[in-house]
Design a protein around this motif. Structure first.
Motif, PDB file in Angstrom:
ATOM      1  N   ASP A 101       0.871  -1.172   0.000  1.00  0.00           N
ATOM      2  CA  ASP A 101       0.000   0.000   0.000  1.00  0.00           C
ATOM      3  C   ASP A 101       0.907   1.220   0.000  1.00  0.00           C
ATOM      4  OD1 ASP A 101      -1.668   2.126   0.638  1.00  0.00           O
ATOM      5  OD2 ASP A 101      -2.280   1.331   2.569  1.00  0.00           O
ATOM      6  N   THR A 102       0.882   1.995  -1.072  1.00  0.00           N
ATOM      7  CA  THR A 102       1.756   3.163  -1.175  1.00  0.00           C
ATOM      8  C   THR A 102       1.000   4.475  -1.000  1.00  0.00           C
ATOM      9  OG1 THR A 102       1.558   3.134  -3.576  1.00  0.00           O
ATOM     10  CG2 THR A 102       3.462   1.983  -2.621  1.00  0.00           C
ATOM     11  N   THR A 103      -0.216   4.420  -0.488  1.00  0.00           N
ATOM     12  CA  THR A 103      -0.942   5.649  -0.211  1.00  0.00           C
ATOM     13  C   THR A 103      -0.349   6.308   1.029  1.00  0.00           C
ATOM     14  OG1 THR A 103      -2.589   4.534   1.150  1.00  0.00           O
ATOM     15  CG2 THR A 103      -3.079   4.740  -1.204  1.00  0.00           C
ATOM     16  N   MET A 104      -0.735   7.504   1.302  1.00  0.00           N
ATOM     17  CA  MET A 104      -0.299   8.245   2.486  1.00  0.00           C
ATOM     18  C   MET A 104       1.193   8.574   2.435  1.00  0.00           C
ATOM     19  SD  MET A 104      -3.233   8.340   4.034  1.00  0.00           S
ATOM     20  CE  MET A 104      -3.094   8.682   5.763  1.00  0.00           C
ATOM     21  N   GLY A 105       1.814   8.518   1.243  1.00  0.00           N
ATOM     22  CA  GLY A 105       3.200   8.918   1.087  1.00  0.00           C
ATOM     23  C   GLY A 105       4.222   7.983   1.699  1.00  0.00           C
ATOM     24  N   MET A 106       3.838   6.731   1.919  1.00  0.00           N
ATOM     25  CA  MET A 106       4.771   5.754   2.487  1.00  0.00           C
ATOM     26  C   MET A 106       4.404   4.366   1.983  1.00  0.00           C
ATOM     27  SD  MET A 106       3.234   5.480   6.348  1.00  0.00           S
ATOM     28  CE  MET A 106       2.337   7.017   6.461  1.00  0.00           C
ATOM     29  N   ALA A 107       5.309   3.430   2.142  1.00  0.00           N
ATOM     30  CA  ALA A 107       5.032   2.039   1.781  1.00  0.00           C
ATOM     31  C   ALA A 107       4.656   1.291   3.049  1.00  0.00           C
ATOM     32  CB  ALA A 107       6.241   1.401   1.123  1.00  0.00           C
ATOM     33  N   ARG A 108       3.465   0.701   3.038  1.00  0.00           N
ATOM     34  CA  ARG A 108       2.993  -0.127   4.146  1.00  0.00           C
ATOM     35  C   ARG A 108       2.500  -1.436   3.559  1.00  0.00           C
ATOM     36  NH1 ARG A 108      -1.581   3.394   6.911  1.00  0.00           N
ATOM     37  NH2 ARG A 108      -2.182   3.601   4.747  1.00  0.00           N
ATOM     38  N   THR A 109       2.204  -2.385   4.434  1.00  0.00           N
ATOM     39  CA  THR A 109       1.661  -3.655   3.988  1.00  0.00           C
ATOM     40  C   THR A 109       0.214  -3.757   4.441  1.00  0.00           C
ATOM     41  OG1 THR A 109       3.844  -4.669   4.137  1.00  0.00           O
ATOM     42  CG2 THR A 109       1.948  -6.154   4.025  1.00  0.00           C
ATOM     43  N   GLU A 110      -0.683  -3.745   3.471  1.00  0.00           N
ATOM     44  CA  GLU A 110      -2.113  -3.849   3.730  1.00  0.00           C
ATOM     45  C   GLU A 110      -2.475  -5.307   3.974  1.00  0.00           C
ATOM     46  OE1 GLU A 110      -6.348  -2.529   1.671  1.00  0.00           O
ATOM     47  OE2 GLU A 110      -4.560  -2.668   0.420  1.00  0.00           O
ATOM     48  N   VAL A 111      -3.435  -5.538   4.876  1.00  0.00           N
ATOM     49  CA  VAL A 111      -3.920  -6.877   5.196  1.00  0.00           C
ATOM     50  C   VAL A 111      -5.373  -6.977   4.747  1.00  0.00           C
ATOM     51  CG1 VAL A 111      -4.330  -8.551   7.032  1.00  0.00           C
ATOM     52  CG2 VAL A 111      -2.387  -6.982   7.192  1.00  0.00           C
ATOM     53  N   LEU A 112      -5.672  -8.031   3.973  1.00  0.00           N
ATOM     54  CA  LEU A 112      -7.027  -8.264   3.487  1.00  0.00           C
ATOM     55  C   LEU A 112      -7.475  -9.675   3.839  1.00  0.00           C
ATOM     56  CD1 LEU A 112      -5.315  -6.864   0.779  1.00  0.00           C
ATOM     57  CD2 LEU A 112      -7.688  -6.251   0.431  1.00  0.00           C
ATOM     58  N   CYS A 113      -8.773  -9.857   3.969  1.00  0.00           N
ATOM     59  CA  CYS A 113      -9.333 -11.195   4.144  1.00  0.00           C
ATOM     60  C   CYS A 113      -9.083 -11.966   2.846  1.00  0.00           C
ATOM     61  CB  CYS A 113     -10.831 -11.099   4.415  1.00  0.00           C
ATOM     62  SG  CYS A 113     -11.673 -12.699   4.415  1.00  0.00           S
ATOM     63  N   ALA A 114      -8.504 -13.141   2.946  1.00  0.00           N
ATOM     64  CA  ALA A 114      -8.208 -13.936   1.750  1.00  0.00           C
ATOM     65  C   ALA A 114      -9.482 -14.435   1.075  1.00  0.00           C
ATOM     66  CB  ALA A 114      -7.321 -15.123   2.111  1.00  0.00           C
ATOM     67  N   ASN A 115     -10.555 -14.565   1.827  1.00  0.00           N
ATOM     68  CA  ASN A 115     -11.794 -15.121   1.294  1.00  0.00           C
ATOM     69  C   ASN A 115     -12.591 -14.113   0.457  1.00  0.00           C
ATOM     70  OD1 ASN A 115     -13.407 -17.506   1.151  1.00  0.00           O
ATOM     71  ND2 ASN A 115     -14.894 -16.491   2.469  1.00  0.00           N
ATOM     72  N   CYS A 116     -12.665 -12.850   0.922  1.00  0.00           N
ATOM     73  CA  CYS A 116     -13.487 -11.863   0.218  1.00  0.00           C
ATOM     74  C   CYS A 116     -12.727 -10.595  -0.164  1.00  0.00           C
ATOM     75  CB  CYS A 116     -14.711 -11.503   1.061  1.00  0.00           C
ATOM     76  SG  CYS A 116     -14.349 -10.592   2.574  1.00  0.00           S
ATOM     77  N   HIS A 117     -11.444 -10.530   0.166  1.00  0.00           N
ATOM     78  CA  HIS A 117     -10.573  -9.393  -0.129  1.00  0.00           C
ATOM     79  C   HIS A 117     -11.033  -8.092   0.522  1.00  0.00           C
ATOM     80  CE1 HIS A 117      -8.135 -11.111  -3.750  1.00  0.00           C
ATOM     81  NE2 HIS A 117      -8.347 -12.023  -2.808  1.00  0.00           N
ATOM     82  N   SER A 118     -11.716  -8.201   1.644  1.00  0.00           N
ATOM     83  CA  SER A 118     -12.074  -7.006   2.397  1.00  0.00           C
ATOM     84  C   SER A 118     -10.851  -6.468   3.135  1.00  0.00           C
ATOM     85  CB  SER A 118     -13.176  -7.315   3.402  1.00  0.00           C
ATOM     86  OG  SER A 118     -14.405  -7.517   2.751  1.00  0.00           O
TER      87      SER A 118
END
Length: 150
Positions: A101-118
């Motif tokens: 996730d490169t929003t907010m001017g930085m690189a972070r790691t977004e976590v999503l539900c593997a089943n529904c990608h929420s």
């Protein structure tokens, strides 16, 4: 409840598996409250220290609020004092997927539900968390439901 919002675009790419639960935007809006929809489907974020599970101490399994998939066990929840429920590991297997996730001017790691990608939150690595993995899965309460255990 105050929420921040951003849209990361469509879930799914050449490197992540397709969601098993697929619904139209209208179906998600009908199923979820406005706050749930903003976080789970639009990658919003709860304001810190406002979520129902931030200080939760009961045992049980945390599930995805959108599809019900098991994501985290209470035994992996810890006090990180960051303002959101924190876990040091998800359930074994493919309970969650991670993407950059490169929003907010930085690189972070977004976590999503593997089943529904929420959208669930973000994961951070760092020494000093005092956990077996040195990871902090910082998850929005509105993304979760707790199924209390014995």
């Amino acid at each position: 409840m105050g929420l921040f919002s951003r849209n990361t675009g469509d879930a799914g790419s050449d490197t992540e598996p397709a969601p098993k639960v697929v619904k139209t935007d209208e179906e998600w809006r009908a199923q979820l409250s406005p706050a749930e929809y903003q976080v789970l489907r639009q990658a919003g974020t709860e304001r810190p220290f406002t979520g129902e599970y931030t200080d939760e101490k009961r045992t049980g399994v945390y599930r995805c609020r959108a599809c019900g998939s098991e994501l985290f066990r209470s035994e992996t929840k810890f006090e990180s004092h960051c303002g959101w429920p924190s876990f040091f590991t998800p359930l074994a297997g493919e309970a969650v997927i991670e993407r950059t996730d490169t929003t907010m001017g930085m690189a972070r790691t977004e976590v999503l539900c593997a089943n529904c990608h929420s959208h669930l939150g973000h994961v951070f690595a760092g020494e000093g968390y005092g956990t077996p993995t040195d990871l902090r899965y910082c998850i929005n309460s509105v993304s979760l439901t707790l199924e209390p255990g014995e």
